[in-house]
Enzyme design. Structure first.
Site, PDB file in Angstrom:
ATOM      1  N   ILE A 155      -5.821  74.514  20.975  1.00 16.99           N
ATOM      2  CA  ILE A 155      -4.434  74.498  21.448  1.00 16.99           C
ATOM      3  C   ILE A 155      -3.469  74.476  20.278  1.00 16.99           C
ATOM      4  O   ILE A 155      -2.478  75.220  20.246  1.00 16.99           O
ATOM      5  CB  ILE A 155      -4.190  73.302  22.371  1.00 16.99           C
ATOM      6  CG1 ILE A 155      -5.054  73.419  23.630  1.00 16.99           C
ATOM      7  CG2 ILE A 155      -2.713  73.202  22.754  1.00 16.99           C
ATOM      8  CD1 ILE A 155      -5.033  72.176  24.512  1.00 16.99           C
ATOM      9  N   THR A 229       2.381  67.263  24.506  1.00 13.16           N
ATOM     10  CA  THR A 229       1.678  67.829  25.657  1.00 13.16           C
ATOM     11  C   THR A 229       0.213  67.399  25.649  1.00 13.16           C
ATOM     12  O   THR A 229      -0.612  68.012  26.333  1.00 13.16           O
ATOM     13  CB  THR A 229       1.757  69.372  25.653  1.00 13.16           C
ATOM     14  OG1 THR A 229       1.284  69.865  24.386  1.00 13.16           O
ATOM     15  CG2 THR A 229       3.156  69.859  25.901  1.00 13.16           C
ATOM     16  N   SER A 230      -0.126  66.364  24.901  1.00 12.97           N
ATOM     17  CA  SER A 230      -1.527  65.957  24.761  1.00 12.97           C
ATOM     18  C   SER A 230      -1.848  64.734  25.609  1.00 12.97           C
ATOM     19  O   SER A 230      -2.324  64.860  26.723  1.00 12.97           O
ATOM     20  CB  SER A 230      -1.853  65.703  23.286  1.00 12.97           C
ATOM     21  OG  SER A 230      -1.846  66.920  22.565  1.00 12.97           O
ATOM     22  N   ARG A 231      -1.598  63.552  25.074  1.00 14.58           N
ATOM     23  CA  ARG A 231      -1.845  62.308  25.795  1.00 14.58           C
ATOM     24  C   ARG A 231      -0.678  61.354  25.534  1.00 14.58           C
ATOM     25  O   ARG A 231      -0.192  61.244  24.398  1.00 14.58           O
ATOM     26  CB  ARG A 231      -3.161  61.664  25.360  1.00 14.58           C
ATOM     27  CG  ARG A 231      -4.408  62.378  25.884  1.00 14.58           C
ATOM     28  CD  ARG A 231      -4.529  62.208  27.398  1.00 14.58           C
ATOM     29  NE  ARG A 231      -5.700  62.894  27.944  1.00 14.58           N
ATOM     30  CZ  ARG A 231      -5.694  64.115  28.434  1.00 14.58           C
ATOM     31  NH1 ARG A 231      -4.563  64.822  28.422  1.00 14.58           N
ATOM     32  NH2 ARG A 231      -6.791  64.649  28.946  1.00 14.58           N
ATOM     33  N   GLU A 260       1.479  56.822  32.772  1.00 13.38           N
ATOM     34  CA  GLU A 260       1.689  57.801  33.836  1.00 13.38           C
ATOM     35  C   GLU A 260       0.724  57.655  35.005  1.00 13.38           C
ATOM     36  O   GLU A 260       0.923  58.241  36.062  1.00 13.38           O
ATOM     37  CB  GLU A 260       1.543  59.225  33.277  1.00 13.38           C
ATOM     38  CG  GLU A 260       0.122  59.601  32.902  1.00 13.38           C
ATOM     39  CD  GLU A 260       0.006  61.036  32.401  1.00 13.38           C
ATOM     40  OE1 GLU A 260      -0.784  61.791  32.979  1.00 13.38           O
ATOM     41  OE2 GLU A 260       0.708  61.382  31.438  1.00 13.38           O
ATOM     42  N   HIS A 292       2.946  66.258  33.486  1.00 17.92           N
ATOM     43  CA  HIS A 292       1.579  66.613  33.065  1.00 17.92           C
ATOM     44  C   HIS A 292       1.153  67.944  33.681  1.00 17.92           C
ATOM     45  O   HIS A 292       0.075  68.073  34.263  1.00 17.92           O
ATOM     46  CB  HIS A 292       0.591  65.510  33.443  1.00 17.92           C
ATOM     47  CG  HIS A 292      -0.592  65.438  32.528  1.00 17.92           C
ATOM     48  ND1 HIS A 292      -1.194  64.260  32.167  1.00 17.92           N
ATOM     49  CD2 HIS A 292      -1.287  66.406  31.886  1.00 17.92           C
ATOM     50  CE1 HIS A 292      -2.214  64.490  31.356  1.00 17.92           C
ATOM     51  NE2 HIS A 292      -2.289  65.802  31.173  1.00 17.92           N
ATOM     52  N   PHE A 295      -1.224  72.284  31.786  1.00 17.34           N
ATOM     53  CA  PHE A 295      -2.462  73.012  32.084  1.00 17.34           C
ATOM     54  C   PHE A 295      -2.330  73.938  33.284  1.00 17.34           C
ATOM     55  O   PHE A 295      -3.212  74.772  33.532  1.00 17.34           O
ATOM     56  CB  PHE A 295      -3.586  72.010  32.381  1.00 17.34           C
ATOM     57  CG  PHE A 295      -3.484  71.386  33.754  1.00 17.34           C
ATOM     58  CD1 PHE A 295      -4.233  71.878  34.814  1.00 17.34           C
ATOM     59  CD2 PHE A 295      -2.622  70.329  33.997  1.00 17.34           C
ATOM     60  CE1 PHE A 295      -4.128  71.322  36.078  1.00 17.34           C
ATOM     61  CE2 PHE A 295      -2.511  69.770  35.254  1.00 17.34           C
ATOM     62  CZ  PHE A 295      -3.271  70.262  36.303  1.00 17.34           C
TER      63      PHE A 295
END
Length: 341
Positions: A155, A229-231, A260, A292, A295
C-alpha cells in the site's frame, strides 16, 4: 462441505461470498453481531469462523471457540492486532487476507489528502445550500511538497507512486526497507521534521502503538497534514486533538480511530456519542473522518471473499495454508511443507 460462521456481517460482505461459496463447497451462516465472548457460543458446531477488524478475539473468545470444536479463524482482512495469537497457538489456526487491493487503500488516502487540502467536502456542503462563497476554502498545491510515508509495504509503495504523479518529494520510514522502493529512506524523527504531509501505511504493533504522539508532533512542521488509513492506534488521539487546537497540525484525515470498535461500520446518527475525543475531532473544521472505508471497492471485496474461501479450502484439505499466521511468524522461518503447528 465446510460450515462457516460469519460474524459482523454487512450487506456488502454477502455479495461476493454468496457468489463464490459454491465454488469452494462452503455453507455460510451470517451473524450480524460482532464476535466476542457473548457471541462466541454461536459458533458451536461450525467448522470455522470468519471475523473482521473490530471483532474481539481475545483469550476468552479463543478458548470458547476451541472448546466448541472450532479449529479455524479466517480473518477477512489484513490486520490482526485484535487476535490473541498466544492464546490461539496450538488450539485454533488463524489465516488472513494479506493483500486484497493496495490500490483501494492508497487511492482513498490520496482522496482524503486532496479533500483536506482543497476543502472539497466543505464546498460540497455549502453548494447544497446555495452558498457559493470561496471564503475559507484556500488550499495549497501538492506540487513540490514533501510527503513522509510511514511503511513501504504494497500500500505504501502504491501511494508513493500516486504521489509521484503530483511531483511530490518522497520520504519514507520503514524498519524493513523494501528494495524496490523508489524514494529516500530516513529515520522516523527525520521524516517528522522534514515532511509537509505524513501518511501512515504500517501495521499496528506494540512498537508502533501511538507512533504519532505528543513528542513526535512537537518535532513536526507547523501546519503538518496527517493522513491515517492504517490502524487507529498508530495515532494518540488526545495528542492529535491538542495539536489541532494549538495549530501545530494544519489538517488531519482519518479513516481509522483507535477507539472505533463499537462505532465504525454502524449507524450512530440517532445516538449521542460517549467518546468526547472523537466528537471534538469531527467537530474541527480541518479534520476529515471516514468510517474505515478505504478498503471498500468492488475489486477489494471480490479479492477478500476469494482469498478467505481459498484459505478455508486449504485448511479443509489438509494443505499448508499460505496465509496462516501465529505469534511466532515474525521471529521464525516456517518449515517448508508444514503449518504453524
Amino acid at each position: 462441505m465446510t460450515r462457516l460462521a460469519f460474524f459482523d456481517t454487512k450487506s456488502y460482505d454477502k455479495f461476493w461470498f454468496d457468489r463464490l461459496k459454491q465454488d469452494y463447497d462452503v455453507d455460510i451462516h451470517y451473524f450480524e453481531s460482532k464476535l466476542n465472548e457473548n457471541t462466541a457460543p454461536l459458533a458451536k458446531g461450525f467448522d470455522a469462523v470468519c471475523a473482521f477488524v473490530n471483532d474481539h478475539l481475545d483469550e476468552t473468545v479463543i478458548n470458547a471457540l476451541s472448546e466448541n470444536g472450532v479449529p479455524l479463524i479466517a480473518m477477512r482482512c489484513a490486520g490482526y492486532n485484535n487476535v490473541d495469537f498466544k492464546a490461539a497457538f496450538g488450539k485454533v489456526h488463524v489465516v488472513r487476507v494479506p493483500a486484497y487491493s493496495p490500490y483501494a487503500v492508497a487511492e482513498h488516502a490520496m482522496a482524503l489528502l486532496l479533500s483536506s487540502v482543497r476543502h472539497t467536502h466543505h464546498s460540497y456542503v455549502r453548494t447544497r445550500e446555495f452558498n457559493f462563497s470561496l471564503n475559507g476554502l484556500v488550499g495549497f498545491d501538492l506540487f513540490n511538497k514533501t510527503i513522509g510515508i510511514v511503511g513501504t509495504g504494497k500500500i505504501g509503495r502504491v501511494f508513493s507512486d500516486i504521489c509521484k504523479g503530483f511531483k511530490m518529494n518522497i520520504l519514507a520510514y520503514d524498519p524493513f526497507p523494501h528494495p524496490d522502493f523508489d524514494g529516500e529512506y530516513c529515520s522516523f524523527e527525520d521524516l517528522c521534521k522534514r515532511s509537509d504531509i505524513i501518511s501512515l501505511h504500517c501495521p499496528l504493533t506494540p512498537e508502533s502503538n501511538h507512533l504519532i504522539d505528543k513528542a513526535a508532533l512537537e518535532t513536526m512542521k507547523d501546519g503538518v497534514v496527517i493522513i491515517n488509513t492504517s490502524r487507529g492506534g498508530l495515532v494518540d488521539s488526545e495528542a492529535l486533538l491538542e495539536g489541532i487546537r494549538n495549530k501545530k497540525v494544519g489538517a488531519a484525515a482519518l479513516d481509522v480511530y483507535e477507539e472505533e470498535g463499537e462505532l465504525f461500520y454502524e449507524d450512530r446518527s440517532n445516538t449521542i456519542l460517549e467518546d468526547d475525543t472523537l466528537m471534538l475531532l469531527i467537530s474541527m473544521p480541518n479534520v476529515l473522518v471516514t468510517s474505515h472505508q478505504a478498503f471498500l471497492t468492488d475489486e477489494a471485496l471480490h479479492n477478500i471473499a476469494n482469498t478467505t474461501l481459498e484459505n478455508i479450502k486449504q485448511f479443509r484439505e489438509g494443505l499448508v495454508m499460505d496465509n496462516e499466521i501465529c505469534y511466532r511468524c515474525d521471529t521464525c522461518k516456517r518449515v517448508l511443507g508444514q503449518r504453524c503447528f
